[in-house]
Design a protein around this motif. Structure first.
Motif, PDB file in Angstrom:
ATOM      1  N   ARG A 191       6.871  -1.554   7.050  1.00  0.00           N
ATOM      2  CA  ARG A 191       6.699  -0.207   6.500  1.00  0.00           C
ATOM      3  C   ARG A 191       8.041   0.381   6.113  1.00  0.00           C
ATOM      4  N   VAL A 192       8.031   1.070   4.987  1.00  0.00           N
ATOM      5  CA  VAL A 192       9.170   1.875   4.553  1.00  0.00           C
ATOM      6  C   VAL A 192       8.700   3.318   4.422  1.00  0.00           C
TER       7      VAL A 192
ATOM      8  N   LEU B 289       5.434   3.068   2.224  1.00  0.00           N
ATOM      9  CA  LEU B 289       5.020   1.797   1.641  1.00  0.00           C
ATOM     10  C   LEU B 289       4.749   0.817   2.767  1.00  0.00           C
ATOM     11  N   MET B 290       3.635   0.095   2.667  1.00  0.00           N
ATOM     12  CA  MET B 290       3.316  -0.934   3.657  1.00  0.00           C
ATOM     13  C   MET B 290       3.209  -2.260   2.929  1.00  0.00           C
TER      14      MET B 290
ATOM     15  N   MET C  32       0.857  -1.175   0.000  1.00  0.00           N
ATOM     16  CA  MET C  32       0.000   0.000   0.000  1.00  0.00           C
ATOM     17  C   MET C  32       0.898   1.230   0.000  1.00  0.00           C
ATOM     18  N   VAL C  33       0.676   2.118  -0.956  1.00  0.00           N
ATOM     19  CA  VAL C  33       1.513   3.292  -1.143  1.00  0.00           C
ATOM     20  C   VAL C  33       0.757   4.530  -0.667  1.00  0.00           C
ATOM     21  N   SER C  34       1.387   5.326   0.181  1.00  0.00           N
ATOM     22  CA  SER C  34       0.797   6.577   0.659  1.00  0.00           C
ATOM     23  C   SER C  34       1.695   7.738   0.259  1.00  0.00           C
ATOM     24  N   THR C  35       1.072   8.790  -0.300  1.00  0.00           N
ATOM     25  CA  THR C  35       1.799   9.989  -0.694  1.00  0.00           C
ATOM     26  C   THR C  35       0.987  11.214  -0.293  1.00  0.00           C
ATOM     27  N   VAL C  36       1.639  12.382  -0.398  1.00  0.00           N
ATOM     28  CA  VAL C  36       0.974  13.629  -0.066  1.00  0.00           C
ATOM     29  C   VAL C  36       1.421  14.682  -1.067  1.00  0.00           C
ATOM     30  N   GLY C  37       0.496  15.580  -1.403  1.00  0.00           N
ATOM     31  CA  GLY C  37       0.825  16.642  -2.342  1.00  0.00           C
ATOM     32  C   GLY C  37      -0.081  17.836  -2.133  1.00  0.00           C
ATOM     33  N   PRO C  38       0.038  18.854  -2.969  1.00  0.00           N
ATOM     34  CA  PRO C  38      -0.749  20.082  -2.809  1.00  0.00           C
ATOM     35  C   PRO C  38      -2.257  19.850  -2.837  1.00  0.00           C
TER      36      PRO C  38
END
Length: 202
Positions: A112-113, A100-101, A46-52
């Protein structure tokens, strides 16, 4: 509810107390032999990201290891075919923070990374992920800041690997789409999805 919202870290720390030794010593800043073995056993992350425009979470899977290790500090995640919304990639281009999980069927542990990512079009990297003559259009290159195991209790509580198939009463994707747009033929979408996915898996 507003009167009960936690607004400072001190309140949280007083409520939860000190973490145990295992939760503190488990953190590494690169792939160790055992963390590498665990991650290479995972076909799903599972991929987690953040942006505007906000946060994004996205599952990524493969029929073998979901990532490759370029070296002890670097993971390569191919961006295989999806719905072309590219929410994850948009976030990475504007804000490289990523988590990343990694999951493995049967294990209640999650690895988790956390790190920084870039989107690469380097043919030397995309070429590492050949699937029946097809390659990803891009590769997410993750520089590891920290890697550690998550507590197993969440998957244990959920009975993730022992509950059996509980999907029978869930709405189909076609039904969800028809709910969002009047006149959308959800039944036709569902009927065609299996064959379409089989032809466009990579």
């Amino acid at each position: 509810m507003a009167d009960h919202v936690v607004r400072d870290i001190g309140t949280l720390e007083a409520l939860y107390g000190q973490p145990g030794e295992a939760s503190l010593i488990k953190v590494a800043d690169q792939l160790t032999p055992l963390y590498a073995k665990w991650i290479m056993g995972s076909r799903l992350c599972m991929v987690s990201t953040v942006g505007p425009e906000g946060t994004d979470g996205s599952p990524r899977g493969d029929d073998g290891p979901v990532v490759q290790a370029l070296d002890a500090k670097t993971l390569l995640l191919p961006d295989w075919r999806g719905n072309n919304r590219i929410d994850t990639l948009r976030n990475i281009v504007t804000d490289g923070r990523i988590s990343l999980m990694f999951l493995v069927p049967g294990s209640n542990n999650v690895i988790r990374v956390n790190g920084q990512a870039v989107v690469s079009l380097d043919p030397a990297l995309t070429g590492r992920f050949d699937q029946k003559g097809k390659q990803p259009r891009s590769v997410i290159v993750v520089t590891i800041a920290e890697i550690y195991s998550q507590c197993a209790r969440a998957l244990m509580r959920a009975g993730t690997w022992s509950a059996g198939d509980e999907s029978g009463d869930l709405p189909t994707i076609g039904e969800l789409l028809a709910e969002q747009k009047d006149g959308f033929d959800g039944a036709e979408y569902d009927a065609q999805w299996g064959a379409r996915a089989a032809k466009t898996m990579w």
